[in-house]
Design an enzyme around this catalytic site. Structure first.
Site, PDB file in Angstrom:
ATOM      1  N   LYS A   1      -3.461   2.102  -1.380  1.00 47.18           N
ATOM      2  CA  LYS A   1      -4.795   2.698  -1.384  1.00 47.18           C
ATOM      3  C   LYS A   1      -5.729   2.003  -0.387  1.00 47.18           C
ATOM      4  CE  LYS A   1      -4.379   5.269  -5.517  1.00 47.18           C
ATOM      5  NZ  LYS A   1      -3.028   4.901  -5.931  1.00 47.18           N
TER       6      LYS A   1
HETATM    7  C1  LIG Z   1      -1.997   5.835  -6.251  1.00 51.64           C
HETATM    8  C2  LIG Z   1      -0.586   5.336  -6.187  1.00 51.64           C
HETATM    9  C3  LIG Z   1       0.508   6.222  -6.102  1.00 51.64           C
HETATM   10  C4  LIG Z   1       0.348   7.735  -6.119  1.00 51.64           C
HETATM   11  O1  LIG Z   1      -0.231   8.216  -4.950  1.00 51.64           O
HETATM   12  P1  LIG Z   1      -0.851   9.703  -4.905  1.00 51.64           P
HETATM   13  O2  LIG Z   1      -1.518   9.810  -3.597  1.00 51.64           O
HETATM   14  O3  LIG Z   1      -1.799   9.769  -6.068  1.00 51.64           O
HETATM   15  O4  LIG Z   1       0.280  10.655  -5.063  1.00 51.64           O
HETATM   16  C5  LIG Z   1       1.784   5.680  -5.990  1.00 51.64           C
HETATM   17  N1  LIG Z   1       1.979   4.341  -6.020  1.00 51.64           N
HETATM   18  C6  LIG Z   1       0.958   3.471  -6.108  1.00 51.64           C
HETATM   19  C7  LIG Z   1       1.255   2.012  -6.145  1.00 51.64           C
HETATM   20  C8  LIG Z   1      -0.361   3.920  -6.199  1.00 51.64           C
HETATM   21  O5  LIG Z   1      -1.370   3.033  -6.309  1.00 51.64           O
END
Ligand SMILES: *Cc1c(COP(=O)(O)O)cnc(C)c1O
Length: 498
Positions: free
Chosen positions: A113
């Site tokens: 993120k």
């Molecule tokens: C948010 C997240 C996901 C999922 O990603 P999306 O964009 O919501 O599909 C997968 N793995 C981790 C570690 C995350 O923080």
């Protein structure tokens, strides 16, 4: 380039407006009117360039109402070694011949993120100057763990902004809680909510639509904004790394230009994999996009049957960032796959809100099957995949990446497809140390988070990343906890105190 609402084609806005506003007023999401196309020369010219320069080239095509100087300011501020532990921003690890792990967790919070939330504050700042001049921005976030911390790090001490994060008191890992409650910065606020993630999210939604509160904020010259993944400012930065990884693999000679690759993405809200879809549509040669889910396998069923049905058991898994039954960004994909049929999208998502269920047309089903492969696995299978990758390739992966690796292995066994493949790795394994240590055979009974992590380090010969290690000694700054009804007061008191 302008952006349209998925639920009303008549609504078109600039990128600055799409980013500052987050979501369209009638509930639709903003999508680009047409996707910029990258020629062979465009992609080849990215080889040899830094991540920053690649990002600059791609943002220029999407943020046409930003000046080059503004885009430079955003990109240079976000993607520096002040925030990331590598110049490359994301790293490529070779698992086995033709299988590459794209590590997206070299930022300050050790989850992917950061790739978007490091740049979002800059994009929002520039956008706000263009469309809501002079107002302070108050960011509100409801988090199940990773987003909250990444948003706090992104917005900390950014001028003209403040941020309040709500998390479910008993719904995040010990490490995630420590990361948030020890957050530094003068414009940040963190509060636990007595309830689950849904309570947090509904509480935040209620604040966003509270007109009385809005008036009080207006008087203070403040406006609310959101940092969640339906904002175009969060999605667009994710397109960059899929284009970048292709250029890097061409540059290193691992693939030739034009060679198709598979991309595997562990998926929750459908943001990350949608970014891969955009990269494909822009011209990156892709064979299959592989959508990997945990036991909350609503997307697997959807891609395989065309029926989206959220009326099912909710599982709490060891890959908690994928514990989601409503994947918001799917709306954008369906808008594109129906060639922009806003009425149809409004109907389907109306049904989803009302009955928790909708079914797409045969034409859309066929397209889904062409573009995607979908699979899922449970916690036990995730753990055995982590163990197998560690035993065979000495590569330690986190639980979310473990889901992706497991689903990819099953895909390969089922199809015999030997296309070179990039697996998106979304978190550092130490972020989910307990489950990862158990996966590689450790016994965690009665041990606290940091003892487990020490054992994981000894057992695997790897080390915990510095930002996570630092949380051990940082003082806890935020101890507040409220029920849902108390959330507006937390926000207001914080904003008044600034
Ligand atoms: C948010 C997240 C996901 C999922 O990603 P999306 O964009 O919501 O599909 C997968 N793995 C981790 C570690 C995350 O923080």
């Amino acid at each position: 380039m302008n952006y349209r609402s998925t639920r009303d084609n008549k609504i078109t806005v600039t990128s600055a407006k799409a980013i500052a506003q987050g979501i369209s007023e009638e509930g639709g999401l903003f999508v680009p009117e047409n996707l910029p196309k990258l020629t062979k020369d465009d992609i080849m010219s990215l080889c040899g360039k830094s991540y920053k320069d690649r990002a600059f080239e791609i943002f220029r095509r999407y943020l046409t109402d930003f000046t080059d100087e503004e885009i430079r300011y955003c990109v240079d501020g976000a993607y520096s070694t002040k925030n990331f532990d590598t110049d490359n921003i994301s790293e490529i690890s070779h698992l086995m011949t033709g299988t590459y792990i794209l590590e997206l967790w070299h930022g300050p919070t050790c989850a992917f993120k950061d790739m978007a939330l490091q740049i979002l504050p800059y994009l929002l700042n520039v956008s706000a100057k263009k469309v809501i001049d002079g107002k302070q921005i108050a960011i509100l976030v409801a988090t199940s763990g990773d987003t909250g911390k990444a948003a706090l790090e992104g917005f900390k001490d950014v001028k003209g902004t403040s941020i309040t994060v709500f998390y479910p008191e008993d719904g995040v890992s010990d490490m995630q809680k420590r990361q948030m409650t020890t957050q530094e910065g003068n414009n940040v606020n963190v509060c636990a909510v007595k309830g689950n993630f849904d309570d947090c999210q509904n509480g935040v939604k209620a604040i966003f639509t509270d007109n009385e509160l809005k008036k009080q904020l207006d008087d203070m010259n403040i406006t609310f904004s959101s940092a969640n993944s339906i904002n175009w400012g969060r999605l667009s930065p994710q397109i960059v790394y899929y284009i970048s990884v292709y250029a890097s693999l061409v540059e290193s000679g691992d693939i030739e230009y034009g060679e198709k690759i598979n991309i595997v993405v562990p998926t929750g809200n459908f943001g990350n994999i949608l970014a891969a879809y955009y990269a494909k549509e822009m011209g990156i040669p892709v064979n299959k996009l592989i959508c990997a889910s945990n036991s909350n396998n609503v997307l697997t069923d959807f891609i395989n049957t065309g029926v989206y049905d959220r009326n099912r058991h909710f599982y709490t898994t060891i890959s908690p960032s994928m514990d989601i039954l409503i994947s918001s960004n799917l709306e954008r994909l369906l808008y594109h796959l129906t060639n922009g049929d806003d009425k149809q999208i409004a109907e389907w998502f109306g049904k989803l809100a009302k009955d928790g269920k909708y079914e797409v047309t045969d034409a859309v089903k066929a397209k889904l099957g062409e573009i995607f492969y979908a699979g899922w696995c449970d916690d036990d299978a995730t753990k055995s995949a982590i163990k197998q990758a560690f035993d065979e390739y000495s590569y330690l992966m986190d639980t979310h990446t473990g889901v992706a690796y497991k689903v990819y292995s099953a895909y390969k066994a089922a199809t015999g497809d030997n296309t070179k493949t990039v697996i998106a790795s979304t978190a550092n394994p130490y972020k989910f140390g307990k489950a990862v240590y158990e996966a590689v055979g450790g016994d965690t009974a009665g041990l606290d988070e940091f003892t487990i992590i020490e054992k994981l380090e000894q057992h695997t010969g790897t080390t915990m990343p510095a930002p996570l290690a630092a949380t051990r000694t940082k003082p806890v700054r935020f101890t507040g906890s409220v029920d849902k009804a108390g959330m507006p007061k937390v926000v207001l008191d914080f904003l008044k105190s600034r």
